[in-house]
Structure formats: structure tokens, C-alpha cells
Write a protein that holds these residues in place. Structure first.
Motif, PDB file in Angstrom:
ATOM      1  N   ASP A 146      18.863  60.096  69.816  1.00  0.00           N
ATOM      2  CA  ASP A 146      19.758  59.460  70.771  1.00  0.00           C
ATOM      3  C   ASP A 146      19.488  57.960  70.713  1.00  0.00           C
ATOM      4  O   ASP A 146      18.625  57.520  69.942  1.00  0.00           O
ATOM      5  N   THR A 147      20.174  57.169  71.494  1.00  0.00           N
ATOM      6  CA  THR A 147      20.048  55.714  71.352  1.00  0.00           C
ATOM      7  C   THR A 147      18.700  55.188  71.844  1.00  0.00           C
ATOM      8  O   THR A 147      18.335  54.053  71.583  1.00  0.00           O
ATOM      9  N   ALA A 148      17.927  56.051  72.565  1.00  0.00           N
ATOM     10  CA  ALA A 148      16.570  55.663  72.965  1.00  0.00           C
ATOM     11  C   ALA A 148      15.540  56.173  71.948  1.00  0.00           C
ATOM     12  O   ALA A 148      14.335  56.169  72.209  1.00  0.00           O
ATOM     13  N   TYR A 149      16.018  56.594  70.804  1.00  0.00           N
ATOM     14  CA  TYR A 149      15.220  57.133  69.712  1.00  0.00           C
ATOM     15  C   TYR A 149      14.449  58.403  70.062  1.00  0.00           C
ATOM     16  O   TYR A 149      13.352  58.656  69.574  1.00  0.00           O
ATOM     17  N   ASN A 150      15.021  59.220  70.912  1.00  0.00           N
ATOM     18  CA  ASN A 150      14.476  60.555  71.097  1.00  0.00           C
ATOM     19  C   ASN A 150      15.091  61.443  70.025  1.00  0.00           C
ATOM     20  O   ASN A 150      16.296  61.454  69.835  1.00  0.00           O
ATOM     21  N   ARG A 151      14.231  62.162  69.318  1.00  0.00           N
ATOM     22  CA  ARG A 151      14.731  63.039  68.252  1.00  0.00           C
ATOM     23  C   ARG A 151      15.404  64.257  68.848  1.00  0.00           C
ATOM     24  O   ARG A 151      14.918  64.848  69.800  1.00  0.00           O
ATOM     25  N   LEU A 152      16.532  64.638  68.281  1.00  0.00           N
ATOM     26  CA  LEU A 152      17.230  65.852  68.711  1.00  0.00           C
ATOM     27  C   LEU A 152      16.941  66.940  67.682  1.00  0.00           C
ATOM     28  O   LEU A 152      16.767  66.657  66.494  1.00  0.00           O
TER      29      LEU A 152
END
Ligand code: MG
Length: 390
Positions: A146-152
Motif C-alpha cells: 500500500d502507499t505506506a509500504y505495507n506489504r499485501l
């Protein structure tokens, strides 16, 4: 003929969108790849699947002429006229089915997905022997964040594609239920909201939806594009006369000058030369043939109309304008200061990016009729890519 292992089916192809993000002047489903319109490629895939009962395309009435060209020679029912949104368009398409067809299967497929494989269509039909609804869905290859660099977790995610399969009656009911709900961009999404389980059938990346200019280039590569390049030449002359408003029209713009050009239309010598060059490249006669000076319709006409029509005719042949180069020959007015504005205007008339249009000027060193300031001449060269012919 071998016995088919899937149920008979209908197809609806929503093609009423007017998206032109591909950089073409017309909606992407009517753009040509490999000498054939995207819509035609798509339709032909379904026509080759056994058990097809009907195939209807949902169109924008304004593009009926392009639609007719896309389906030329095919035996299809009348197209359905679409609505304001894709959802409305599909709802209109569903209304075209008869009361006794409500239990039949229908596949909904995006017009701009021409790379659907026959095998994938057969797979989704096969799944519908036991499922209530199904969609093609492609696995995700890239790492997702996501745009906060949390991996999906990409293994848990899918890219929704088409075709999607339903029973006509139940999809109609779902559309009726969510008639004024605009959250849905696909039919399986709408169906899922009614509580129906959607079977996922493995899609592939090559079944991408053509949306951008980059997609168009990829599509051309996939099809092993076969085009040929043609050039056309144009030449025009108009004599000067006094200008009542102190303006002269050249290259689609008005420039301050005590004289204007004499002619039946606005006498835009540069646009006339380019119109002829384009018509020449596609072998469609000349400007005088298309817009006869004897026809009062064209009295004082804006020559942009002529140029636009020539551009439209190139597009109707599945062609693409690669370059337009114009030379304006006169002692006055000075063209140089207006060159870029002319290029911008001409590019805009033809729906082209600015780099595909060039305007230059020269004097004739005081020689001849242009040198004597009796009038202006213009030359144009048009380069066009057309579907290859043998
Ligand atoms: Mg002329």
C-alpha cells in the motif's frame, strides 16, 4: 464435430465507453491493432467457441458507423444502445433477452480485452455447470504494497478480468436490486453483493484490458503488427485580396495582416494542402472532390472541418497519422512567430500529439507569384501507417 463439454451460452460485449486514453481520437475498442479493430478481434474469439447462441454488442449510438465497420460481414443481431455507465449499459443489454431465456448462461466480456483465449472461455463455461456465477481472475505476479509500504499478501489477491458468467435472470435481478448503487465496476462484484458465491477461473496477464497508449503498443506487439507506411503529398495556392478585418487565416489560426486569402471557404492554404496530403496517402481523392466549391455548404467554411474529415477517413481505414509536414511559401506575413501555434492547432484538429506535426515557412526570394506577393502557396507531406495489404 466433437461434442462440447460446456453449456450453450450468450455473450454481451459492453462497448459503449468513450475512453480515449490510448491517445487515439476514437474510443479504444474501435482503434485498430494489426489492421483490425480491437472490438472485431474480441468478437471473433467468441464466434469460434461452440455453443454460442447469440452475441450482442452494447454501443454508444454516436459510434454506430464505427461499429458497423467493426462487424462488417458478421451475422450479428442489432447492437444494444448503452447507458451513461458500464453498469447501465450491461443492464440495457440484459433487457434484450426474451422471457424464455432467463435461465440461459450469459458471458459478459470487455470489448477492450481482445487477447482472451478460446480455452479460457471454455473453462469458465465448464465451471458454470456447477456454479451460479464465475469470473476470470488472474494471479498477481508483482509484490504488492500500500502507499505506506505495507506489504499485501499477493497469494490472497486476484486481478478481476472478464469474461464473467451468470444466468441471465439472476444477473438481471442483481442489476435491478443495485440499480442506483454506483460502487460496482464489474458484474461479478455486483452479484457477490447479493450473497452469491463467485467461482474464480484462472485468468492470465495477456488477457489485459487495453486502457493506455502503452497497452496499445503492447497489443500491437502481441499481434505481430502488420502495417505499411504510406505517404501523400498536397499542394495548394490562394491569391490575396484585401482583408476587411485585418486578419488572414493560415495554419488554422488568424494572423494580423492587411490582406487575406481569396477562396470559397476560409481559403486556409496550409490546411488545404495537408488535407490533400492525407487524402492522397489513403487514396481517397482530393479536397475539391469531397467538398466541392459548387456546394454552398462550404462557403466561408472553417477548413478545420476538411482536415478533420480527412483525419477521420484515415482512422476509418484503420490507419494512424505518423507525421504531417507543411511548408508555407510567401514573402508576408511572417510565419515564423506563429509556427508553433499553427502546429498546436493542427495537431489538435487531428487529435495528434504535437510532435507529429511540423510547420515550416520559406520565401521565394522575390521570384514568381509568391515573390510578387500575389498569393501564398503551401506544400504538405503526410505519413500514415495503414493495415498491411498483400
Ligand atoms: Mg485551397
Amino acid at each position: 464435430m466433437s461434442k462440447q463439454s460446456h453449456p450453450a451460452f450468450h455473450v454481451l460485449i459492453p462497448a459503449a465507453g468513450t475512453g480515449t486514453r490510448t491517445g487515439s481520437t476514437m474510443p479504444k475498442q474501435y482503434a485498430a491493432i494489426g489492421g483490425k479493430m480491437v472490438l472485431r478481434h474480441t468478437i471473433e474469439k467468441f464466434l469460434s467457441v461452440q455453443g454460442l447462441k447469440s452475441l450482442r454488442v452494447i454501443i454508444d449510438e454516436n459510434y454506430r458507423e464505427l461499429y458497423n465497420l467493426a462487424v462488417e460481414g458478421l451475422d450479428l443481431p442489432e447492437p444494444v444502445i448503452g447507458g451513461q455507465t458500464r453498469k447501465e449499459s450491461v443492464a440495457n443489454g440484459l433487457s434484450a433477452f426474451a422471457a424464455n431465456e432467463q435461465d440461459d448462461l450469459v458471458l459478459i466480456h470487455d470489448a477492450a480485452r481482445p487477447f482472451i483465449r478460446v480455452e479460457q472461455i471454455e473453462n469458465i463455461l465448464g465451471v458454470m455447470t456447477n456454479a451460479d456465477a464465475a469470473t476470470l481472475a488472474a494471479p498477481v505476479a508483482d509484490t504488492l504494497i500500500d502507499t505506506a509500504y505495507n506489504r499485501l499478501d499477493r497469494d490472497a489477491l486476484r486481478i478481476v478480468q472478464t469474461p464473467q458468467a451468470f444466468r441471465i435472470g439472476s444477473l438481471r435481478a442483481a442489476h435491478e436490486k443495485f440499480k442506483s448503487d454506483d460502487r460496482f465496476t464489474d458484474d461479478a462484484g455486483l452479484m457477490a453483493e447479493t450473497g452469491v458465491e463467485i467461482a474464480l477461473v484462472e485468468g492470465s496477464h495477456e488477457n489485459f484490458k487495453i486502457t493506455s497508449a502503452g497497452d496499445m503498443r503492447m497489443a500491437e506487439k502481441l499481434l505481430g503488427l502488420a502495417t505499411e507506411t504510406r505517404t501523400g503529398i498536397g499542394y495548394d495556392i490562394h491569391a490575396f485580396e484585401d482583408s476587411p478585418n485585418g486578419l488572414i487565416r493560415i495554419g488554422g489560426i488568424d494572423i494580423p495582416h492587411p490582406q487575406k486569402l481569396k477562396g470559397h471557404s476560409d481559403a486556409d492554404v496550409a490546411l488545404h494542402a495537408l488535407t490533400d496530403a492525407l487524402l492522397g496517402a489513403i487514396g481517397e481523392g482530393d479536397i475539391g472532390h469531397l467538398f466541392p466549391p459548387s456546394d454552398m455548404t462550404w462557403k466561408n467554411a472553417d477548413s478545420a472541418i476538411f482536415l478533420e474529415e480527412a483525419g477521420r477517413r484515415v482512422a476509418l481505414k484503420g490507419g494512424k497519422i505518423l507525421h504531417a509536414d507543411i511548408t508555407i511559401i510567401c514573402e508576408a506575413p511572417k510565419i515564423g512567430p506563429h509556427r508553433e501555434e499553427m502546429e498546436t492547432r493542427i495537431a489538435s484538429i487531428l487529435g495528434l500529439p504535437g510532435y507529429r506535426v511540423s510547420v515550416k515557412a520559406t520565401t521565394s526570394e522575390g521570384l514568381g507569384f509568391t515573390g510578387r506577393r500575389e498569393g501564398i502557396a503551401a506544400q504538405a507531406l503526410a505519413t500514415v501507417a495503414l493495415p498491411a495489404r498483400d
